[in-house]
Design an enzyme around this catalytic site. Structure first.
Site, PDB file in Angstrom:
ATOM      1  N   ASP A  60     -63.141  15.949  20.595  1.00 17.59           N
ATOM      2  CA  ASP A  60     -62.255  14.792  20.753  1.00 17.59           C
ATOM      3  C   ASP A  60     -61.113  15.136  21.711  1.00 17.59           C
ATOM      4  OD1 ASP A  60     -60.817  12.489  20.566  1.00 17.59           O
ATOM      5  OD2 ASP A  60     -60.130  12.812  18.507  1.00 17.59           O
ATOM      6  N   ARG A 113     -62.943   5.623  13.923  1.00 17.84           N
ATOM      7  CA  ARG A 113     -63.219   4.356  13.228  1.00 17.84           C
ATOM      8  C   ARG A 113     -64.190   3.490  14.042  1.00 17.84           C
ATOM      9  NH1 ARG A 113     -57.020   3.030  12.682  1.00 17.84           N
ATOM     10  NH2 ARG A 113     -57.058   5.291  12.852  1.00 17.84           N
ATOM     11  N   LYS A 126     -55.158  13.631  24.456  1.00 20.90           N
ATOM     12  CA  LYS A 126     -54.325  14.461  23.571  1.00 20.90           C
ATOM     13  C   LYS A 126     -53.515  15.424  24.436  1.00 20.90           C
ATOM     14  CE  LYS A 126     -57.493  14.451  19.587  1.00 20.90           C
ATOM     15  NZ  LYS A 126     -56.655  13.864  18.538  1.00 20.90           N
ATOM     16  N   ASP A 152     -63.810  18.082  14.926  1.00 23.80           N
ATOM     17  CA  ASP A 152     -63.695  16.669  14.534  1.00 23.80           C
ATOM     18  C   ASP A 152     -65.036  16.101  14.049  1.00 23.80           C
ATOM     19  OD1 ASP A 152     -61.971  14.566  14.094  1.00 23.80           O
ATOM     20  OD2 ASP A 152     -62.166  13.720  16.102  1.00 23.80           O
TER      21      ASP A 152
END
Ligand SMILES: [Zn+2]
Length: 264
Positions: free
Chosen positions: A34, A115, A41, A52
């Site tokens: 990720d 999600r 990030k 992750d």
């Protein structure tokens, strides 16, 4: 934007001969790296993001444990496998994405990718409604702020499961603590251009909003327990029964939980 077009949803099936009832479903977030995507990030926050995929790893570990125990009920295990990258094909803020069940989602933060992959995976798992769903995900920073890193967060669409969830965690040593799952939180996820926002633009309680978002993709007739394990993915010196920093927290809990579900 992953350079390798190898993302996918993997379904594994466990059936003891003669077991023909509706299967239980395990679901896991499997983001194998990720970067955060366009919302890259920064600083050190990308370090360790190969981890992750722990939701998927724990879902798979739970399935393996159930098979070795000759668990009497059938189980499906759904793994949402992808990497979250930057690049010219990457999604951006304000993009509207249509999920598998037709729900349109306005993107707010590309780092809330978990999600998104879980939405499609839960919808796929519910095409033939399972007996119950348990999903695992290293999903939110909010659950870490709420619980520290000794327990995982739990959210469920079945109010009467709240106490049994706590008891299952205490019984097996992997403690899981419930948070509210109430309709009015959805008011804060209203979009002007889509059925829902992916997440809020700011504010606390993202673990609760994430669960409300995911609940849109779960059949209302199916009892569902979402475990946000961002707070237990790593713990210096180990946690519960396992003394290493990475401990597979959630496998014992999942076995214990499914035993209780089939006894209900
Ligand atoms: Zn992310």
């Amino acid at each position: 934007a992953s350079p390798n077009r190898d993302a996918g949803i993997l379904q594994l099936r466990y059936r003891l001969t003669g077991a023909e009832e509706r299967p239980l479903a395990l679901v896991g977030k499997g983001i194998c790296f990720d970067t955060g995507g366009s919302n890259l990030k920064t600083g050190g926050s990308m370090l360790g993001m190969h981890g992750d995929m722990q939701g998927s790893a724990v879902a798979l570990g739970t399935l393996l444990a159930l098979t070795r125990l000759n668990f009497p009920a059938p189980v499906d295990c759904w793994l949402a496998l992808a990497e979250n990258h930057i690049g010219s094909r990457a999604v951006k803020c304000n993009d509207v994405v249509t999920a598998l069940n037709g729900t349109t989602i306005e993107l707010i933060n590309t780092d809330a990718e978990g999600r998104m992959v879980l939405a499609d995976t839960l919808a796929l798992a519910c095409r033939k409604p399972p007996r119950a769903i348990l999903d695992y995900a290293t999903l939110t920073g909010a659950v870490v702020s709420s619980l520290g890193n000794r327990m995982a967060g739990a959210l469920t669409n079945r109010r009467h499961w709240v106490e049994p969830i706590i008891q299952a965690g205490e019984h097996c040593g992997e403690r899981v603590w419930p948070f509210p799952y109430e309709d009015d939180y959805d008011d804060d996820l209203k979009s002007e251009v889509a059925d829902t926002l992916q997440c809020r633009t700011a504010g606390a309680g993202d673990h609760i909003y994430a669960a409300r978002f995911l609940g849109r993709f779960v059949d209302k007739d199916v009892g569902w327990l979402h475990v946000d394990m961002a707070s237990t993915g790593t713990h210096k010196g180990g946690l519960a029964h396992i003394p290493s920093d990475i401990q597979g927290f959630g496998v014992r809990f999942g076995v214990e939980w499914f035993k209780r579900v089939i006894a209900e």
